[in-house]
Every structure is written in structure tokens, then in C-alpha cells.
Scaffold this active site. Structure first.
Site, PDB file in Angstrom:
ATOM      1  N   HIS A   1      72.030 -34.831  95.265  1.00  0.00           N
ATOM      2  CA  HIS A   1      72.820 -33.826  96.673  1.00  0.00           C
ATOM      3  C   HIS A   1      71.482 -33.075  96.842  1.00  0.00           C
ATOM      4  CE1 HIS A   1      76.053 -35.579  98.708  1.00  0.00           C
ATOM      5  NE2 HIS A   1      77.070 -35.510  97.414  1.00  0.00           N
TER       6      HIS A   1
ATOM      7  N   CYS B   1      82.613 -40.039  97.867  1.00  0.00           N
ATOM      8  CA  CYS B   1      81.956 -38.440  97.720  1.00  0.00           C
ATOM      9  C   CYS B   1      82.427 -37.935  98.708  1.00  0.00           C
ATOM     10  CB  CYS B   1      79.788 -38.898  98.601  1.00  0.00           C
ATOM     11  SG  CYS B   1      79.548 -37.818  99.020  1.00  0.00           S
TER      12      CYS B   1
ATOM     13  N   HIS C   1      75.298 -37.202  90.289  1.00  0.00           N
ATOM     14  CA  HIS C   1      75.400 -37.491  91.740  1.00  0.00           C
ATOM     15  C   HIS C   1      75.508 -36.274  92.465  1.00  0.00           C
ATOM     16  CE1 HIS C   1      78.253 -38.991  94.891  1.00  0.00           C
ATOM     17  NE2 HIS C   1      78.073 -37.630  95.205  1.00  0.00           N
ATOM     18  N   GLU C   2      75.883 -34.600  92.017  1.00  0.00           N
ATOM     19  CA  GLU C   2      75.933 -32.954  92.491  1.00  0.00           C
ATOM     20  C   GLU C   2      74.577 -32.871  92.755  1.00  0.00           C
ATOM     21  OE1 GLU C   2      78.369 -32.824  94.233  1.00  0.00           O
ATOM     22  OE2 GLU C   2      79.549 -34.218  93.027  1.00  0.00           O
TER      23      GLU C   2
HETATM   24 ZN    ZN Z   1      78.492 -36.658  96.882  1.00  0.00          ZN
END
Ligand code: ZN
Length: 183
Positions: A141, A93, A137-138
């Protein structure tokens, strides 16, 4: 439009949930440009707005390889509407420079979002391809969730984090990954 500072693991805003975008205004389009420029400057595969200190539900991804033309993808107010299968791979990341660890993700996802013009689209990513992993993953966030919360082995992850002078995994934040290989 500019390359922005990327928040680093340990900074509080990374753990805060992001708000929906009400209108894909000029300001949002500028945010998208900043995200893309920053992602490319850091050689990342994806970047979410909270990583540059803006807690709005926007992220960008580009999974094109070095010898391929750029393929920027923009996701505004994304929702993962279908997910199945499971796959483990190394993940990193931009908010954790040089720290990689094994993370379990769904192999297949379907996501619904708005593009940079505010038009809705649906996209499917399959077979554990990088795009499927990047979307998860995004998207995480936007809910203050970080990849290390999905780590396969907490002790290994802690070791890697310590090597980079980063704080350890918070055991209370660990998320059980997808269970099986079922479709
Ligand atoms: Zn990330």
C-alpha cells in the site's frame, strides 16, 4: 483520535507512493492511533496510512484471533529486507469490501521498521503465516500497489470485482509473483 473514512478502490490516493516519516512525532503517534481504531472498527487484519488518505510510510497489523487478546503491531518506514518461498491464499482488503481473490506471496519475510516510539526493530514471519502475508500486503500500500495487482487469475479477480461494482484489474499493473517454493 478517531475512526477515519477508508478510501475505496478507484480513489486516486490509493495508487500514490507514500513518503518516509522523518520523525516519530506526536502527530505520527496520533496517526497510528487512528489507523488502529479504524482497523479494529472495520475488523481488518491490517491498515496502511494511505488508506485513510495520509501518504506516509506507516501501517498497522493485528493478526490475533477473536478469542485472543489484541496484539497491535506498528510499522513505521518499513523495509522488507529478506523474502523467500511462495504461497497462494485468498486475500481481501478494507478498501475492497467483501471482494476476495487468490494472491501469491512470499512465504517468508524479514522486515525492518520503527515502532510507535521510533525504536528500530526487525521481525521475521515464516511459513506463509497470516503475518507474513499481511506485512507484504500493507507494505505494498505504501507504494500504491494493491492486492489485486498480485492476483493469481486476473479473470477470476475481474469477476469478483464486477460483482461488487468495482473497476477491473489494470493489466499494466500486474506483478509477477514469487516464482517457486525455493527457500
Ligand atoms: Zn489493503
Amino acid at each position: 483520535m478517531a475512526v477515519k473514512r477508508v478510501l475505496q478502490y478507484g480513489e486516486k490516493s490509493l495508487r500514490e507512493p507514500s513518503k518516509e516519516v522523518h520523525k516519530v512525532s506526536k502527530k505520527i503517534q496520533e496517526l497510528v492511533q487512528d489507523l488502529l481504531e479504524t482497523m479494529y472498527a472495520k475488523n481488518g487484519v491490517g491498515l496502511a496510512a494511505p488508506q485513510i488518505g495520509v501518504n506516509l510510510r506507516v501501517f498497522v497489523i493485528d493478526v490475533s484471533k477473536n478469542d485472543e487478546p489484541l496484539n497491535p503491531m506498528v510499522f513505521i518506514n518499513p523495509k522488507i529486507i529478506k523474502k523467500s518461498g511462495a504461497t497462494v491464499a485468498q486475500e481481501g482488503c478494507i478498501s475492497f469490501p467483501e471482494a476476495y481473490t487468490d494472491v501469491k506471496r512470499y512465504a517468508n519475510v524479514m522486515v525492518k521498521a520503527l515502532d510507535k516510539h521510533g525504536r528500530p526493530f526487525v521481525l521475521e514471519a515464516k511459513n506463509g503465516e497470516l503475518l507474513a502475508r499481511a506485512i507484504q500486503h500493507e507494505n505494498d500500500h505504501l507504494d500504491g500497489i494493491l492486492f489485486i495487482d498480485h492476483c493469481v487469475n486476473r479473470f477470476e479477480a475481474d469477476k469478483v470485482l464486477a460483482e461488487h461494482n468495482l473497476p477491473p484489474v489494470d493489466p499494466d499493473l500486474l506483478i509477477e509473483g514469487p516464482e517457486s517454493e525455493d527457500k
